[in-house]
Design an enzyme around this catalytic site. Structure first.
Site, short mmCIF file in Angstrom:
data_model
loop_
_atom_site.label_atom_id
_atom_site.label_comp_id
_atom_site.label_asym_id
_atom_site.label_seq_id
_atom_site.Cartn_x
_atom_site.Cartn_y
_atom_site.Cartn_z
N GLU A 75 0.80 -1.21 0.00
CA GLU A 75 0.00 0.00 0.00
C GLU A 75 0.84 1.27 0.00
O GLU A 75 1.95 1.30 0.51
CB GLU A 75 -0.92 0.01 1.23
CG GLU A 75 -2.18 -0.79 0.97
CD GLU A 75 -3.03 -0.92 2.20
OE1 GLU A 75 -3.90 -0.05 2.42
OE2 GLU A 75 -2.82 -1.87 2.96
N CYS A 314 -0.98 4.71 10.42
CA CYS A 314 0.19 3.89 10.70
C CYS A 314 -0.19 2.50 11.17
O CYS A 314 -1.03 2.34 12.02
CB CYS A 314 1.03 4.48 11.82
SG CYS A 314 1.15 6.22 11.82
N1 SAH Z 1 9.60 -0.04 9.97
C1 SAH Z 1 9.67 1.38 10.04
C2 SAH Z 1 8.64 2.13 9.19
C3 SAH Z 1 7.23 1.60 9.11
S1 SAH Z 1 6.04 1.95 10.36
C4 SAH Z 1 9.59 1.84 11.47
O1 SAH Z 1 9.48 1.01 12.37
O2 SAH Z 1 9.72 3.03 11.72
C5 SAH Z 1 5.78 3.66 10.45
C6 SAH Z 1 5.47 4.11 11.88
O3 SAH Z 1 4.17 3.66 12.33
C7 SAH Z 1 6.47 3.56 12.89
O4 SAH Z 1 6.83 4.57 13.78
C8 SAH Z 1 5.64 2.50 13.59
O5 SAH Z 1 6.17 2.20 14.83
C9 SAH Z 1 4.29 3.16 13.64
N2 SAH Z 1 3.15 2.28 13.95
C10 SAH Z 1 2.98 0.99 13.65
N3 SAH Z 1 1.81 0.53 14.12
C11 SAH Z 1 1.22 1.56 14.75
C12 SAH Z 1 -0.02 1.73 15.44
N4 SAH Z 1 -0.88 0.73 15.58
N5 SAH Z 1 -0.28 2.95 15.96
C13 SAH Z 1 0.58 3.99 15.80
N6 SAH Z 1 1.74 3.89 15.15
C14 SAH Z 1 2.07 2.69 14.65
#
Ligand code: SAH
Length: 327
Positions: A75, A314
């Site tokens: 996505e 996210c």
């Molecule tokens: N792998 C990378 C980028 C992808 S995720 C990373 O870990 O940064 C992008 C962001 O969304 C990251 O900060 C991740 O921790 C956050 N994220 C993932 N699931 C989430 C959720 N349920 N609520 C809020 N942020 C979330």
């Protein structure tokens, strides 16, 4: 082109066509037929299929689910801001980092995306939505530093003046904090923004919700080195999880880390993920957490939610479609 014995300018012509979204060598009108045939014998071009395209009724955020050449899907999210359009792209199909709050990691890692596939996310989002992209964030599905070769190639391609010409300062890489990846990226000395998904300031909590944690101290030292080398300030992403990482003591420790490396803190109310039991912190606690950081001189922002009616937030990408397809 050189290995096939053609002049180098032919490569620019092909690039021009690819950039326009053309995915058929025989439609590249300014190439001689013999070259079109030669290329089609050696290379396959694929146009990512739009499996789904959703537009938020609330704020115009758009989400695309792309079908890749091998049947996998990823996505991309397009966010419209006053200062320009931002595109949030995926770097892998699935993810192997195992964060307890994130939907992208539930099925594990399938494979990394190629530089071309990431470039296609940008190009075809622009073509399909008729919007010009000015900023790119690598915050979709996957861990960019677990695909560093692909990501670096993508960065150089999207940055080329004769390509999409997006400046490094307009690109953000978000990472769960793989120290050797951060160091390798620092060596490239690019003017990118590096965003660390910190989510907890102490090892006990961080290892519990982020099994990829290699020690807060180790990650911070790598970030410090990144800042020293590139002069670019790091930002911390911090998803507020009820009763897990939202205590006053954790705010104080977070403030210490942020001040130590001059990082900006971006608080994110945790987005609810169906398969996960974690809950977002109550709004009041987020407010007081933010205030406590500010009182200690930390630069804090609270992330605005965009596209929540289309699950564009996210950690929510890809899951629904794959689940439905399996059913
Ligand atoms: N792998 C990378 C980028 C992808 S995720 C990373 O870990 O940064 C992008 C962001 O969304 C990251 O900060 C991740 O921790 C956050 N994220 C993932 N699931 C989430 C959720 N349920 N609520 C809020 N942020 C979330």
């Amino acid at each position: 082109m050189k290995t096939f014995g053609w002049p180098a300018y032919r490569a620019n012509q092909v690039q021009g066509w690819l950039q326009k979204g053309c995915r058929d060598f025989f439609s590249m009108k300014n190439l001689p037929q013999s070259l079109q045939e030669e290329l089609s014998q050696h290379y396959r071009l694929h146009r990512p299929a739009v499996l789904r395209h959703q537009v938020s009724q609330e704020d115009g955020t758009e989400k695309f689910l792309w079908g890749l050449y091998d049947g996998n899907s990823v996505e991309t999210v397009l966010m419209r801001y006053r200062y320009g359009n931002s595109v949030c792209i995926s770097s892998q199909v699935g993810c192997r980092q195992g964060c307890a709050f994130c939907a992208s990691t539930i099925g594990g890692l399938v494979r990394s995306l190629s530089a071309g596939e990431m470039l296609d996310e940008v190009l075809f989002t622009e073509l399909e939505s008729a919007a010009k992209v000015s900023n790119i964030v690598l915050m979709g599905i996957g861990e960019p530093l677990d695909n560093l070769d692909g990501v670096l190639r993508f960065l150089y391609l999207v940055n080329r003046p004769d390509g999409r010409n997006i400046g490094m300062r307009h690109i953000t890489i978000s990472t769960c904090g793989l120290p050797e990846g951060i160091r390798a990226l620092a060596e490239e000395n690019l003017q990118l923004t590096l965003s660390l998904s910190l989510h907890a300031p102490d090892d006990e909590t961080r290892s519990r919700i982020m099994p990829s944690n290699r020690g807060v101290e180790t990650v911070l030292t790598a970030c410090e080195a990144y800042y020293r080398k590139t002069g670019r300030r790091i930002s911390f992403e911090y998803a507020m999880i009820d009763g897990i990482n939202d205590s006053e003591a954790q705010a104080d420790l977070l403030a210490r880390h942020a001040k130590r490396i001059g990082a900006h803190v971006n608080l994110i109310p945790l987005n609810y993920v169906e398969e996960r039991t974690l809950k977002p912190s109550p709004a009041k606690r987020i407010q007081s957490f933010q205030k406590r950081l500010e009182q200690q001189g930390v630069n804090v922002t609270l992330r605005r939610r965009l596209g929540s009616d289309i699950d564009a937030s996210c950690g929510q990408l890809r899951r629904k479609y794959t689940k439905r397809e399996k059913a």
